[in-house]
Design an enzyme around this catalytic site. Sequence first.
Site, PDB file in Angstrom:
ATOM      1  CD  GLU A 102      -1.635  -2.429   1.535  1.00 27.03           C
ATOM      2  OE1 GLU A 102      -0.414  -2.694   2.150  1.00 27.03           O
ATOM      3  OE2 GLU A 102      -2.218  -3.380   1.121  1.00 27.03           O
ATOM      4  CG  HIS A 172     -11.690  -7.350   6.090  1.00 29.77           C
ATOM      5  ND1 HIS A 172     -10.962  -8.242   6.661  1.00 29.77           N
ATOM      6  CD2 HIS A 172     -11.064  -7.714   4.686  1.00 29.77           C
ATOM      7  CE1 HIS A 172     -10.178  -8.852   6.427  1.00 29.77           C
ATOM      8  NE2 HIS A 172     -10.142  -8.588   4.845  1.00 29.77           N
TER       9      HIS A 172
END
Lengths: 367, 399
Positions: A102, A172
């Site tokens: 990322e 999540h």
Amino acid sequence: MFLRNAYRKSHASTKRFFASVAVDYDFSETPNLDEIHLKSPKKKTKINLCTAIRDAMDTAMETDDSSIHFGEDVKFGGVFRCSVGLLEKYGNDRVFNTPLCEQGIAGFAIGTACSGATTIAEMQFADYIFPAFDQIVNEAAKYRYRSGDEFNCGSLTIRTPCSAVGHGAHYHSQSPEAYFAHTPGLVLVMPRSPIQAKGLLLSSIRSKDPVIFFEPKALYRIAEEEVPDEDYEIPLGQAEVLTEGSDVTLVGYGIQMRKLILAAEMAKKDGISCEVIDLRTILPWDADTVEQSVKKTGRLIVSHEAPITNGFASEVSSKIQERCFLHLEAPIKRVCGYDTPFPLVYEPIYLPDQYKVYEAIKQTVNF
Amino acid sequence: MRTAAFSTFYDVPFSNQMKFKKDYPRIKAFRVMDEEGNIINKEYENIPKEKLLKIFKAMVTNSEADKIFNMAQRQNRISFYMTSIGEEASTVGSVAAIKDHDLIYPQYREQGALIYRGYTIKEMANQLRGNHYDVGKGRQMPVHYGSEKLNYVTVSSPLGTQIPQASGSGYTYRIKGEDRIAMTFFGDGAASEGDFHSAMNFAATLRSQTLFFCRNNMFAISTPVDEQFAGDGIGARGIAYGMNTIRVDGNDLFAVYNATKKARKMIIKEGAPCLIEAISYRGGDHSTSDFAELYRNEEEMAKVNSLIAKLGNPITRVKNYLEAKKWIDEDYIDNIRKELVVEIRECLKDATKEPFPHIDEMFNDVYYEMPQHLKEQREEMYEHLAKYGKHYNLDQFKR
């Protein structure tokens, strides 16, 4: 249409990417034509939020040859299927997979944006954006300022799925907007519906500032609306009054708007009139619209999924208190997630749902 | 004391030849048995019968549990699952070669290691259901196992975050003079994260008693290794960071076992880390949220088919060996599979009957002691539930 059909075809077999979240409210709305200027308002297609996102990217890439889209697993269509068909249409130089990193995605994206590529980067989950924090906060956000406007990465947009999904637990489900809302130089956007998503994403991609575009992933599949086929933009930095009311103002963004509207409907049965406002852009946010509303209603409730302490509701609450102190009939209330990590089996109790908002409405009105 | 191949960097060699380097000999994957299970290097045919049978049982249990739990997710009985089909030799064989008190930092596909250490099907089922017997208290998604008694650090979804932590633990063991290592698992995708690189560099320069075990299964969700890295895999990086490195056939139990055993010995002796790159192939989808047919198309498969053939099936390879040795008969595997099916189904059924933990558990463990503001929020929750409880299915939670 080619893309849409290709998408539908692959979608049929990928439904199980998502478990359903119980949402018993039809959120579909018609485009607000005062705001969305359409050339052919009759040309529209019923699509969900995921397809609206893909449509926006398709439109952006079609109208701007310099635009590129990349991230982890975007090539085959993305784990949420938001980029289906883009590779086939625009080729592998413009639509590509990155290695799994990322911070690499963010840094690379700043570089492409600085060098003339309109950049749409994807972080696969907002929960995984944190390795990129340095690049986003110290680099992207300050690029224009620290160079005296010699350099900027304004053509950068980072898309990232966020918020609860019913079974996502700690990693999540998070809504990390507040971390970034503390960073001057960033624009933060979170849409509530497909029509909004397409127009706001197109504005974000074309904006002169770096944008983080948060996509409430629980809405990808369940929200369907008649979305205009054409290229249109919804202005950033402007809140929208969804329902006018006189007793209390409810402010939120993203999927939380559904909870606010459900709560407002419950309150309506008690004779309470709620004014519901979607901020849409979290930073810089439209305090004027909220101020105007609170001066009318005298009461404010701000709500988001993220934990309450130092959540964005704190900022809204404090600014409106400064501007509207003498108009307030009751303390401003925040209805937010608890100050715990996002928990799995406790999710329904953890979330600031319509019942919690409804209770807050009653308490505020009866203060 | 440096751990790299050369004793000091200052001794830089000079040359009048301008030469850019890119190519170097490919690292070969060490194997002891061929894809059929025939031993090709007798020196390493050294796992005693009893131990091998224990390993084999764990591998079969792993694969059987994967099948049934994966199916249970399809039937909505659990919300999520991740199989490790095809990687049983890597996860079980490696852990069988270290000591029980060595600390494991898993990624998320290493249930085989946990099973070998004695984690029961019952414990797995309880975690998968997030019921009140789950030691993780129903807070995390399925497959986020953890066990203090088995020295297995609780799984965390973010990729690669465990790798530098293993460097830290391995460092602590060295300065305390312990006969103990930290072993961390990660995939070829996670090795692209910054955390991997800092972990390797820290462990090598600070001399951590850490074993880095890369399960290179050729995929990070949909992204194949040729889009993940351009060099010679993960193994090449170990050498670059200055640590003892080996690449093994990850579907060869004997190779994994022997390489890990030797790595552990070197780590303790030299007080320095080691990297093992196990070559394998992810047999299943990434997870139940994935649908690999979308990207495992003909074109992709054409690239890996010959590798897959060379790797064979890790369980079949051991089975063939055991049968050739006459340590098991033909029916052995069917019989244990039959027993396992009954046990796994029973455990899942039992786990499904149990309620979620008490709702207080949502607020516990955020801090060592609950701060005032959390106590207040818990109180607010109870006030809310007193009025609106009927909307929350509270019967699902333990009273």
